[in-house]
Design a protein around this motif. Structure first.
Motif, PDB file in Angstrom:
ATOM      1  N   ASP A 127      -1.742  10.883  51.847  1.00 37.73           N
ATOM      2  CA  ASP A 127      -1.579   9.736  50.963  1.00 37.73           C
ATOM      3  C   ASP A 127      -2.723   9.695  49.952  1.00 37.73           C
ATOM      4  OD1 ASP A 127      -3.775   8.931  52.376  1.00 37.73           O
ATOM      5  OD2 ASP A 127      -2.706   7.439  53.570  1.00 37.73           O
ATOM      6  N   SER A 128      -2.758   8.635  49.152  1.00 39.28           N
ATOM      7  CA  SER A 128      -3.743   8.552  48.071  1.00 39.28           C
ATOM      8  C   SER A 128      -5.173   8.509  48.598  1.00 39.28           C
ATOM      9  CB  SER A 128      -3.467   7.311  47.212  1.00 39.28           C
ATOM     10  OG  SER A 128      -3.580   6.132  47.984  1.00 39.28           O
ATOM     11  N   GLU A 129      -5.394   7.905  49.744  1.00 38.23           N
ATOM     12  CA  GLU A 129      -6.748   7.835  50.287  1.00 38.23           C
ATOM     13  C   GLU A 129      -7.290   9.230  50.608  1.00 38.23           C
ATOM     14  OE1 GLU A 129      -8.611   5.178  50.393  1.00 38.23           O
ATOM     15  OE2 GLU A 129      -7.011   3.908  49.616  1.00 38.23           O
ATOM     16  N   ASP A 130      -6.424  10.123  51.074  1.00 36.42           N
ATOM     17  CA  ASP A 130      -6.848  11.499  51.337  1.00 36.42           C
ATOM     18  C   ASP A 130      -7.273  12.180  50.044  1.00 36.42           C
ATOM     19  OD1 ASP A 130      -6.351  11.381  54.060  1.00 36.42           O
ATOM     20  OD2 ASP A 130      -4.245  11.903  53.815  1.00 36.42           O
ATOM     21  N   GLU A 131      -6.517  11.955  48.970  1.00 37.02           N
ATOM     22  CA  GLU A 131      -6.840  12.570  47.690  1.00 37.02           C
ATOM     23  C   GLU A 131      -8.168  12.047  47.149  1.00 37.02           C
ATOM     24  OE1 GLU A 131      -5.060  15.059  46.301  1.00 37.02           O
ATOM     25  OE2 GLU A 131      -3.896  14.931  48.153  1.00 37.02           O
ATOM     26  N   ILE A 132      -8.408  10.756  47.312  1.00 39.92           N
ATOM     27  CA  ILE A 132      -9.688  10.173  46.883  1.00 39.92           C
ATOM     28  C   ILE A 132     -10.837  10.802  47.657  1.00 39.92           C
ATOM     29  CG2 ILE A 132     -11.066   8.049  46.862  1.00 39.92           C
ATOM     30  CD1 ILE A 132      -8.428   6.524  46.381  1.00 39.92           C
ATOM     31  N   ALA A 133     -10.661  10.964  48.961  1.00 37.67           N
ATOM     32  CA  ALA A 133     -11.704  11.572  49.791  1.00 37.67           C
ATOM     33  C   ALA A 133     -11.971  13.016  49.370  1.00 37.67           C
ATOM     34  CB  ALA A 133     -11.298  11.512  51.258  1.00 37.67           C
ATOM     35  N   LYS A 134     -10.915  13.751  49.020  1.00 37.20           N
ATOM     36  CA  LYS A 134     -11.085  15.135  48.579  1.00 37.20           C
ATOM     37  C   LYS A 134     -11.925  15.198  47.309  1.00 37.20           C
ATOM     38  CE  LYS A 134      -6.699  17.057  50.309  1.00 37.20           C
ATOM     39  NZ  LYS A 134      -5.392  17.618  49.883  1.00 37.20           N
ATOM     40  N   ALA A 161      -0.788   5.029  42.789  1.00 29.88           N
ATOM     41  CA  ALA A 161       0.081   5.883  41.982  1.00 29.88           C
ATOM     42  C   ALA A 161      -0.681   7.081  41.416  1.00 29.88           C
ATOM     43  CB  ALA A 161       0.690   5.069  40.836  1.00 29.88           C
ATOM     44  N   PHE A 162      -1.901   6.843  40.966  1.00 30.99           N
ATOM     45  CA  PHE A 162      -2.672   7.906  40.315  1.00 30.99           C
ATOM     46  C   PHE A 162      -3.103   8.993  41.304  1.00 30.99           C
ATOM     47  CE2 PHE A 162      -6.763   9.714  38.944  1.00 30.99           C
ATOM     48  CZ  PHE A 162      -6.376  10.264  37.735  1.00 30.99           C
ATOM     49  N   PHE A 163      -3.533   8.579  42.498  1.00 28.49           N
ATOM     50  CA  PHE A 163      -4.042   9.538  43.478  1.00 28.49           C
ATOM     51  C   PHE A 163      -2.960  10.042  44.439  1.00 28.49           C
ATOM     52  CE2 PHE A 163      -8.034   7.343  42.327  1.00 28.49           C
ATOM     53  CZ  PHE A 163      -8.791   8.450  41.990  1.00 28.49           C
ATOM     54  N   LYS A 164      -1.696   9.804  44.085  1.00 27.11           N
ATOM     55  CA  LYS A 164      -0.613  10.342  44.899  1.00 27.11           C
ATOM     56  C   LYS A 164      -0.699  11.867  44.872  1.00 27.11           C
ATOM     57  CE  LYS A 164       3.435   8.418  44.530  1.00 27.11           C
ATOM     58  NZ  LYS A 164       4.796   8.066  44.013  1.00 27.11           N
ATOM     59  N   PHE A 211     -12.000   2.623  40.652  1.00 27.44           N
ATOM     60  CA  PHE A 211     -12.223   1.919  39.389  1.00 27.44           C
ATOM     61  C   PHE A 211     -12.515   2.899  38.261  1.00 27.44           C
ATOM     62  CE2 PHE A 211     -15.024  -0.173  36.281  1.00 27.44           C
ATOM     63  CZ  PHE A 211     -14.144  -1.163  35.851  1.00 27.44           C
ATOM     64  N   HIS A 212     -13.228   3.982  38.558  1.00 27.26           N
ATOM     65  CA  HIS A 212     -13.535   4.983  37.538  1.00 27.26           C
ATOM     66  C   HIS A 212     -12.247   5.590  36.978  1.00 27.26           C
ATOM     67  CE1 HIS A 212     -14.486   9.271  36.392  1.00 27.26           C
ATOM     68  NE2 HIS A 212     -15.282   8.594  35.587  1.00 27.26           N
ATOM     69  N   ALA A 213     -11.316   5.927  37.861  1.00 29.44           N
ATOM     70  CA  ALA A 213     -10.039   6.482  37.402  1.00 29.44           C
ATOM     71  C   ALA A 213      -9.289   5.461  36.547  1.00 29.44           C
ATOM     72  CB  ALA A 213      -9.194   6.894  38.596  1.00 29.44           C
TER      73      ALA A 213
END
Length: 579
Positions: free
Chosen positions: A33-40, A341-344, A407-409
């Protein structure tokens, strides 16, 4: 690059391969999910153990040192190797370009030549008046004469008669107008057989219904210019941005500067002169715009070791975020929805997601449009500063703040979507004003000494309001002038009181004082101050000439009187007859 090559977790090759396999399996099970992408993404922030980046430059900025430098015991980054400007000069690899430096200053008075008194936006009017003066035929003619005659009497005999000169102009239009003035003056004086001129600028310049390009004016191909300039047919090159950096012409001996230069730009531009060749033992700069102290300050950080006093404080991004929050333009719920939506994961994204992203940005744009113009400018500039600072900081440290990364994104996309301010385009005052007084005078001649390097400024802050200036009686201001400049003027108190009284009779200035803060009042005050000084020349010639000729003295008098005039105009209703 760091995402692709980085080993953020310090894993062995086998462990990295296993991780990739596990992630692919997880993707197939549709658990990512998006949280995984943010962590990456955040895992690639900061310095990674298996990656090294190197920068090679003669003019590093503070951010360059932080990005590529090696930290010492106190954490301050330094270059891994240094071949300094000082060492290169001492060893004869380059020449010292500040050894023979002359600065000129321009004094002028502009008058209104129409009956009406229209009002203009201050910043645009100042730019228009500055452009009017810099492009005025008299200004260009006077400076062209100085440039050409100096070249003929001094420069042309250098390097065995092969010396070249460069004229650095303020814009492409300035370059074209200078070119035309050079041609007129050279023809008038009969110098056609001894002085050839080339011009360098990009694109097309439109002026008076005519179109000009570098090729059309020079009559040669753009690619041929460096070689043609090197040969004997051409001696002077007029430039607008082009050839100010990276241009390598050893025969370039003299530079005439009619453009504001600062920081790295000043160093890079003037360093076009530092190349050595047989018969070249010095250089020369004549500067119409910048002071000797401005140039010294620009070169000082690069003379020996370029350094910074401190590293960027990571708290700056949180301060900027807090300042942005105060405008209440966006809501956290919109940022969260945007992030999902963005980090999908890429494999799950579709065309519909771009429309979804916009739907979460639109409410903030609506809120932004509801701010007044000053608030819009402040919000937009702070938002841009946040995006730049966060991007820079996460290249050198790990913040590990998922909310801030979201927030940066969001901020990057919001920054692009905010409407541009409709300024109505530039204004032109050529038909409304006239040049009434003009003088070009030499201010400084000699060597600009560089004794040791000074640290580059590297302090970031979210912005603070300017404090009110302290008030002081006129007698105290006079004492400060005498103490600072050692003046020997007689009756200086009467002279200053006359200047204050002249301004006290200016009803337009009184309106400005009552409707503006002292900080904003300074702009109309500065305009009126020069008019008063020139108007008082006959009665107080010695003092007024000192104000006009000595820029530092004039600035000091202005700074000390602005508060006195401001308070008097706000507290009185008009003074009738004045001396």
């Amino acid at each position: 690059m760091k995402v692709i090559l980085g080993n953020a977790e310090g894993l062995t090759e086998e462990e990295q391969l296993q991780k990739v396999a596990d992630e692919e399996a997880k993707e197939e099970r549709k658990q990512s999910d998006s949280e995984d992408e943010i962590a990456k993404e955040m895992a690639t922030h900061g310095r990674l153990p298996n990656l090294s980046f190197f920068a090679f430059t003669a003019t590093p900025k503070a951010k360059t040192l932080e990005m590529f430098g090696t930290p010492d015991a106190s954490g301050i980054p330094h270059a891994f190797h240094i071949y300094s400007m000082k060492q290169a000069i001492q060893e004869g690899f380059i020449l010292a370009v500040l050894k023979n430096y002359v600065t000129y200053d321009t004094y002028f008075k502009i008058g209104k030549k129409i009956a009406d008194d229209p009002r203009y936006e201050k910043s645009k009017a100042n730019k228009a008046l500055g452009k009017f003066l810099s492009l005025h035929p008299h200004n260009l003619a006077q400076k062209t004469q100085i440039i050409v005659e100096h070249f003929r009497t001094v420069t042309k005999d250098k390097i065995g008669g092969k010396a070249k000169a460069m004229v650095v102009t303020g814009s492409r239009l300035h370059a074209v107008r200078y070119y035309q003035e050079f041609q007129r003056y050279i023809k008038k004086m009969g110098y056609e057989n001894e002085l050839g001129i080339l011009i360098a600028f990009s694109g097309t310049v439109h002026d008076g219904g005519e179109e000009y390009t570098e090729v059309s004016l020079n009559g040669i191909k753009e690619s041929e210019l460096p070689e043609k300039f090197h040969n004997g047919e051409y001696q002077v090159l007029l430039v607008a941005e082009k050839y100010q950096t990276g241009f390598d012409e050893p025969l370039l001996h003299t530079m005439f500067v009619d453009k504001k230069l600062s920081g790295v730009k000043a160093v890079q531009t003037l360093s076009r002169l530092n190349r050595t060749c047989f018969g070249k033992d010095d250089t020369f700069v004549l500067d119409f715009v910048n002071s000797a102290e401005d140039i010294r300050a620009a070169f000082a950080p690069y003379y020996e070791e370029t350094s910074i006093e401190e590293t960027t404080d990571a708290n700056i991004v949180y301060e900027l975020k807090s300042k942005l929050d105060e405008f209440r333009v966006y809501w956290q719920s919109e940022i969260e929805a945007f992030s999902k939506a963005f980090f999908k994961p890429t494999k799950k994204q579709g065309n519909m997601d771009f429309g979804v992203l916009n739907s979460f940005l639109d409410p903030a744009v609506d809120q932004y449009n509801g701010l007044d113009e000053n608030e819009q400018e402040e919000f937009k500039s702070t938002l841009a500063k946040f995006v730049r600072t966060y991007t820079f900081l996460t290249n050198i440290i790990r913040l590990d703040d998922a909310d801030l990364h979201k927030f940066h994104a969001y901020a990057k996309f919001l920054q692009k979507k905010l409407p541009k301010r409709d300024g109505g385009g530039p204004i032109f005052l050529d038909d409304e004003v006239s040049l009434q007084y003009y003088r070009v005078q030499k201010i400084f001649e000699g060597s600009i000494a560089l004794e040791q390097s000074e640290p580059l400024p590297n302090k970031l802050h979210p912005g603070k309001p300017k404090p009110e200036e302290e008030k002081a009686p006129l007698s105290e201001l006079i004492d400060k002038i005498n103490e600072k400049f050692g003046t020997e003027f007689t009756n200086i108190d009467k002279v200053l009181e006359q200047i204050v009284s002249d301004m006290d009779a200016n009803e337009e200035l009184r309106v400005q004082a009552r409707n503006n803060s002292q900080e904003h009042f300074r702009f109309p005050f500065n305009d009126a101050f020069m008019d008063v000084v020139i108007g008082r020349m006959a009665q107080n010639q010695q003092f007024c000439e000192r104000v006009l000729d000595d820029a530092k003295f004039g600035d000091t008098v202005r700074d000390l009187l602005v508060g006195v005039v401001y308070e008097r105009l706000r507290s009185t209703t008009g003074s009738g007859i004045h001396p």
